[in-house]
Design a protein around this motif. Structure first.
Motif, mmCIF file in Angstrom:
data_model
loop_
_atom_site.group_PDB
_atom_site.id
_atom_site.type_symbol
_atom_site.label_atom_id
_atom_site.label_comp_id
_atom_site.label_asym_id
_atom_site.label_seq_id
_atom_site.Cartn_x
_atom_site.Cartn_y
_atom_site.Cartn_z
ATOM 1 N N GLN A 179 6.312 -1.379 8.915
ATOM 2 C CA GLN A 179 7.215 -1.478 7.774
ATOM 3 C C GLN A 179 7.538 -0.065 7.282
ATOM 4 O OE1 GLN A 179 5.056 -3.420 4.615
ATOM 5 N NE2 GLN A 179 3.149 -2.350 5.072
ATOM 6 N N SER B 9 7.584 0.692 4.238
ATOM 7 C CA SER B 9 6.879 0.904 2.963
ATOM 8 C C SER B 9 5.918 2.091 3.050
ATOM 9 C CB SER B 9 6.109 -0.364 2.569
ATOM 10 O OG SER B 9 7.010 -1.436 2.383
ATOM 11 N N GLN C 205 7.057 4.980 1.070
ATOM 12 C CA GLN C 205 6.774 4.982 -0.376
ATOM 13 C C GLN C 205 5.560 5.863 -0.662
ATOM 14 O OE1 GLN C 205 6.106 1.228 -2.309
ATOM 15 N NE2 GLN C 205 7.472 0.118 -0.910
ATOM 16 N N ARG D 115 7.071 -4.702 15.412
ATOM 17 C CA ARG D 115 6.168 -5.842 15.267
ATOM 18 C C ARG D 115 6.199 -6.650 16.552
ATOM 19 N NH1 ARG D 115 8.027 -7.909 9.230
ATOM 20 N NH2 ARG D 115 7.778 -5.864 8.275
ATOM 21 N N GLN E 130 14.690 -1.054 9.023
ATOM 22 C CA GLN E 130 14.584 -1.426 7.606
ATOM 23 C C GLN E 130 15.126 -0.314 6.725
ATOM 24 O OE1 GLN E 130 10.382 -2.200 6.853
ATOM 25 N NE2 GLN E 130 10.730 -4.409 6.961
ATOM 26 N N GLU F 29 14.019 1.029 3.154
ATOM 27 C CA GLU F 29 13.057 0.963 2.066
ATOM 28 C C GLU F 29 13.672 1.634 0.854
ATOM 29 O OE1 GLU F 29 10.239 -0.462 2.883
ATOM 30 O OE2 GLU F 29 9.107 -0.275 1.011
ATOM 31 N N PHE G 154 3.472 -9.854 -1.914
ATOM 32 C CA PHE G 154 3.164 -8.685 -1.081
ATOM 33 C C PHE G 154 2.009 -7.960 -1.747
ATOM 34 C CE2 PHE G 154 7.715 -9.431 -0.331
ATOM 35 C CZ PHE G 154 7.735 -9.516 1.049
ATOM 36 N N PHE H 143 1.455 -4.960 -2.140
ATOM 37 C CA PHE H 143 1.820 -3.698 -2.796
ATOM 38 C C PHE H 143 2.846 -3.863 -3.913
ATOM 39 C CE2 PHE H 143 5.257 -3.895 0.306
ATOM 40 C CZ PHE H 143 4.619 -4.460 1.417
ATOM 41 N N THR H 144 3.231 -5.120 -4.214
ATOM 42 C CA THR H 144 4.123 -5.346 -5.354
ATOM 43 C C THR H 144 3.595 -6.512 -6.180
ATOM 44 O OG1 THR H 144 5.546 -6.614 -3.860
ATOM 45 C CG2 THR H 144 6.292 -4.398 -4.453
ATOM 46 N N GLY I 49 12.149 -8.027 1.390
ATOM 47 C CA GLY I 49 11.160 -8.292 0.353
ATOM 48 C C GLY I 49 11.278 -7.225 -0.710
ATOM 49 N N ALA I 50 10.772 -7.551 -1.911
ATOM 50 C CA ALA I 50 10.889 -6.577 -2.996
ATOM 51 C C ALA I 50 9.887 -6.922 -4.097
ATOM 52 C CB ALA I 50 12.312 -6.565 -3.541
HETATM 53 N N1 PHE Z 1 7.495 -4.018 3.569
HETATM 54 C C1 PHE Z 1 7.857 -5.415 3.334
HETATM 55 C C2 PHE Z 1 8.129 -6.061 4.702
HETATM 56 O O1 PHE Z 1 8.332 -5.361 5.657
HETATM 57 C C3 PHE Z 1 9.067 -5.528 2.486
HETATM 58 C C4 PHE Z 1 8.839 -5.011 1.104
HETATM 59 C C5 PHE Z 1 9.168 -3.720 0.800
HETATM 60 C C6 PHE Z 1 8.294 -5.825 0.114
HETATM 61 C C7 PHE Z 1 8.970 -3.229 -0.488
HETATM 62 C C8 PHE Z 1 8.103 -5.364 -1.166
HETATM 63 C C9 PHE Z 1 8.418 -4.063 -1.451
HETATM 64 O O2 PHE Z 1 8.126 -7.266 4.819
#
Ligand code: PHE
Length: 334
Positions: free
Chosen positions: A177, A179, A182, A203, A217, A219, A257, A259-260, A279-280
Motif C-alpha cells: 500500500q 500508506s 504517510q 499484492r 494507488q 495516497e 483500517f 491506521f485510521t 479506503g480513507a
Molecule cells: N492503504 C489502504 C489500502 O490499501 C487504503 C487507505 C489509505 C485506508 C489511507 C485508509 C487511509 O487498502
C-alpha cells in the motif's frame, strides 16, 4: 578494302565516343540519328560504300559492317539504360506521394491518469512526494498500527523478498500500500502536511478483470490543527467530480483500517453496482504517536485510491489486464 575497314574503324570510334559523351536521353537520340539514322545516318553512307566493294570482298566487309553495327547498337542500348536508371529511381521515389507516417508515441493511460491526479490534487493544495517500492515492516505495517497477528501481514498475502531474512535491517517486501509514504513523510516533516503520493503497490491477489498483483494507488495525507471527516469527504467528492464529472456517485461506507479511526471504504457507482475504489479515514492517534506527533495537538485524514479503477471508469475499460498487456491497439486509443 582496307580503305573501307579504316572507315568502319573510324566510324565505330567516333560513334562510341559520342555515345559515351551523351549526358541525356536527348543527347543520345541525336547521336543515334547521326550514326544509325535510317535516312541520313553515317551508317547508311557506309552501307552505300559496301555496295561498291569488289564482289569477292563483299562477304568479309559485310561481316565487318554488321559487327560494327551491332557493337554501336549495343553501346547505344547500354548508355540508354544507364541514362534511364536515375529516372527510374526518381519514379520509385514519387515525391508527390504523401510522406511516410511517423508514429508518435504516447504516455500510457495510467501515466496520463497519474499526471491528471497530481494536477487536480495540486489545485487542492497537495504537493507530490515519492516513496520506495521496496519497504521494511516498520513502514508497511508497524508504524501504521498493523500488529504482527493482523491478517494483512500474512506472508502469503505479501511479496516478501527472498533476501528478507538475511537483510541487516530485517525483512523487506514490495509495499502492499502507499500508506507507507504517510509514515515516511511524517517522520521527516513537521505539521501541517498536505501531500499525495502516487505509485505502484503489490499484492498476490488472484488476477481477474478488476484485480492485478500490481496496481497503482494515490495516497493522500492532510495533517493540521483541527481536521474533520467532513473535510475528507469534501476533498474526495471534489476530486472524483474533477476527474469523472459532476454526475459521479461516491459512497462512504463505515469500515476498518488499523491506521485510521474512524475508517471508511470509498465506493463508486459502477453500472448497477458499487465498486470499492479506495479506503480513507481520520489518522489513528497511534500512528501520530508512532511518528512523534502529539495526537492532542494535531489531527488529520488519509486516503488511498486505486488509480486503475478511476481510469477504467473514465474510459469505460472493462478489464484491468488491458493496462499491462502492452497491446498497441489498446494503448493508442488514449
Ligand atoms: N492503504 C489502504 C489500502 O490499501 C487504503 C487507505 C489509505 C485506508 C489511507 C485508509 C487511509 O487498502
Amino acid at each position: 578494302m582496307s580503305g573501307l575497314s579504316d572507315q568502319f574503324e573510324r566510324y565505330e570510334q567516333e560513334a562510341l565516343a559520342a555515345i559515351a559523351a551523351a549526358q541525356s536521353t536527348g543527347d543520345l537520340e541525336a547521336v543515334r540519328i547521326e550514326f544509325l539514322g535510317k535516312k541520313k545516318g553515317r551508317l547508311r553512307d557506309l552501307q552505300r560504300l559496301l555496295g561498291r566493294a569488289e564482289p569477292e570482298q563483299r562477304p568479309l566487309v559485310g561481316k565487318q559492317f554488321n559487327a560494327v553495327k551491332t557493337r554501336v547498337g549495343a553501346a547505344l542500348e547500354q548508355r540508354q539504360q544507364a541514362l534511364d536508371r536515375p529516372q527510374a529511381e526518381l519514379t520509385a521515389l514519387d515525391i508527390t506521394l504523401p510522406g511516410r507516417q511517423i508514429e508518435l508515441g504516447r504516455r500510457h493511460p495510467i501515466t496520463q491518469t497519474i499526471d491528471e491526479f497530481k494536477d487536480i490534487m495540486g489545485r487542492f493544495g497537495f504537493s507530490v512526494v515519492d516513496g520506495p517500492e521496496i519497504e521494511d515492516e516498520q513502514h508497511n505495517f508497524i508504524a501504521l498500527n498493523i500488529p504482527s497477528e493482523h491478517p494483512a501481514r500474512d506472508p502469503l498475502d505479501n511479496f516478501y523478498l527472498a533476501a528478507a531474512d538475511t537483510a541487516a535491517g530485517g525483512p523487506t517486501l514490495l509495499r502492499s500500500q502507499t500508506s507507507t509514504v504517510q509514515i515516511r513523510v511524517m517522520e521527516q516533516t513537521k505539521p501541517p502536511i498536505r501531500i499525495v503520493s502516487l505509485g505502484r503497490v503489490y499484492r498476490p491477489d488472484t488476477i481477474d478483470a478488476t484485480h492485478s498483483c500490481m496496481f497503482h494507488q494515490m495516497e493522500g495525507l492532510l495533517i493540521d490543527g483541527d481536521v474533520t471527516l467532513a473535510q475528507l469527504k469534501t476533498v474526495l467528492n471534489q476530486f472524483a467530480a474533477a476527474y469523472l464529472g459532476h454526475d459521479v456517485k461516491i459512497r462512504f461506507r463505515p469500515s476498518f483500517f488499523p491506521f485510521t479511526e474512524p475508517s471508511v471504504e470509498v465506493d463508486m457507482l459502477w453500472g448497477e453496482d458499487w465498486l470499492e475504489v479506495g479506503g480513507a479515514g481520520m489518522v489513528d492517534p497511534n500512528v501520530l504517536t508512532a511518528v512523534g506527533y502529539d495526537p492532542d495537538e494535531v489531527t488529520g485524514f488519509a486516503f488511498g485510491l486505486g488509480i486503475e479503477r478511476f481510469c477504467m471508469k473514465r474510459h469505460e475499460i472493462n478489464d484491468i489486464r488491458r493496462f499491462y498487456e502492452n497491446d498497441i491497439r489498446f494503448l493508442r486509443q488514449f
